[in-house]
Structures are given as C-alpha cells and as structure tokens.
Design a protein around this motif. Structure first.
Motif, PDB file in Angstrom:
ATOM      1  N   VAL A  51     -11.606  17.728 -29.251  1.00 51.34           N
ATOM      2  CA  VAL A  51     -11.973  17.677 -27.837  1.00 51.34           C
ATOM      3  C   VAL A  51     -13.248  18.493 -27.689  1.00 51.34           C
ATOM      4  O   VAL A  51     -13.242  19.707 -27.863  1.00 51.34           O
ATOM      5  N   TRP A  52     -14.351  17.797 -27.416  1.00 50.79           N
ATOM      6  CA  TRP A  52     -15.663  18.425 -27.331  1.00 50.79           C
ATOM      7  C   TRP A  52     -15.952  18.721 -25.866  1.00 50.79           C
ATOM      8  O   TRP A  52     -16.396  17.872 -25.113  1.00 50.79           O
ATOM      9  N   HIS A  53     -15.647  19.955 -25.460  1.00 53.58           N
ATOM     10  CA  HIS A  53     -15.889  20.377 -24.088  1.00 53.58           C
ATOM     11  C   HIS A  53     -17.395  20.500 -23.845  1.00 53.58           C
ATOM     12  O   HIS A  53     -18.139  20.928 -24.720  1.00 53.58           O
ATOM     13  N   HIS A  54     -17.818  20.141 -22.651  1.00 50.26           N
ATOM     14  CA  HIS A  54     -19.219  20.224 -22.245  1.00 50.26           C
ATOM     15  C   HIS A  54     -20.124  19.420 -23.194  1.00 50.26           C
ATOM     16  O   HIS A  54     -21.228  19.835 -23.531  1.00 50.26           O
TER      17      HIS A  54
ATOM     18  N   GLN B  26     -15.834  15.534 -23.278  1.00 47.08           N
ATOM     19  CA  GLN B  26     -15.527  15.967 -21.907  1.00 47.08           C
ATOM     20  C   GLN B  26     -16.704  16.681 -21.310  1.00 47.08           C
ATOM     21  O   GLN B  26     -17.522  17.227 -21.975  1.00 47.08           O
TER      22      GLN B  26
END
Length: 68
Positions: free
Chosen positions: A26-29, A68
C-alpha cells in the motif's frame, strides 16, 4: 535515478533475505512520489517515468500495488 535502482528493487523480490511475493504494497501518498519522479524518464524503457516503471516491475513480480 536509472535502471540500476530498478535492478535493486528486482533483486529484492527474488527471495533469500529479501521479501518474497505475493504480498500487497500500500503506497500511501503515491501522488507525491509520482510528481517527484515525473521528470525522471527512462527512455530505454519506453519513456515511462521511474515511478511508473517501479510500479510495473512490482506488479510483474507478483506484488499487488495499491496506490493511495
């Protein structure tokens, strides 16, 4: 940045003391990373940005990438 960095990512997905797919990242930002790497075009890889090529490499190696 260049293909050497992508080679390091690929090497890390081969097992051993590394991570072994399948898994979910999950790659935030992700939009910030995409923007920061937008100017790093890998002409020898079809003109994709470093960000796009990294995501493609992860997916090709069996990683589910959630941006994300």
């Amino acid at each position: 940045m260049g293909s050497r960095c992508l080679d390091s990512v690929a090497d890390s997905l081969c097992g051993g003391p590394s991570v072994v797919p399948p898994f979910t990242l999950v790659w935030h930002h992700a939009d910030i990373a995409r923007h920061a790497l937008a100017g790093h075009i890998l002409h020898h890889l079809g003109g994709l940005s470093h960000f796009e090529e990294t995501v493609n490499l992860l997916r090709e190696r069996g990683v589910t990438v959630v941006l994300q």
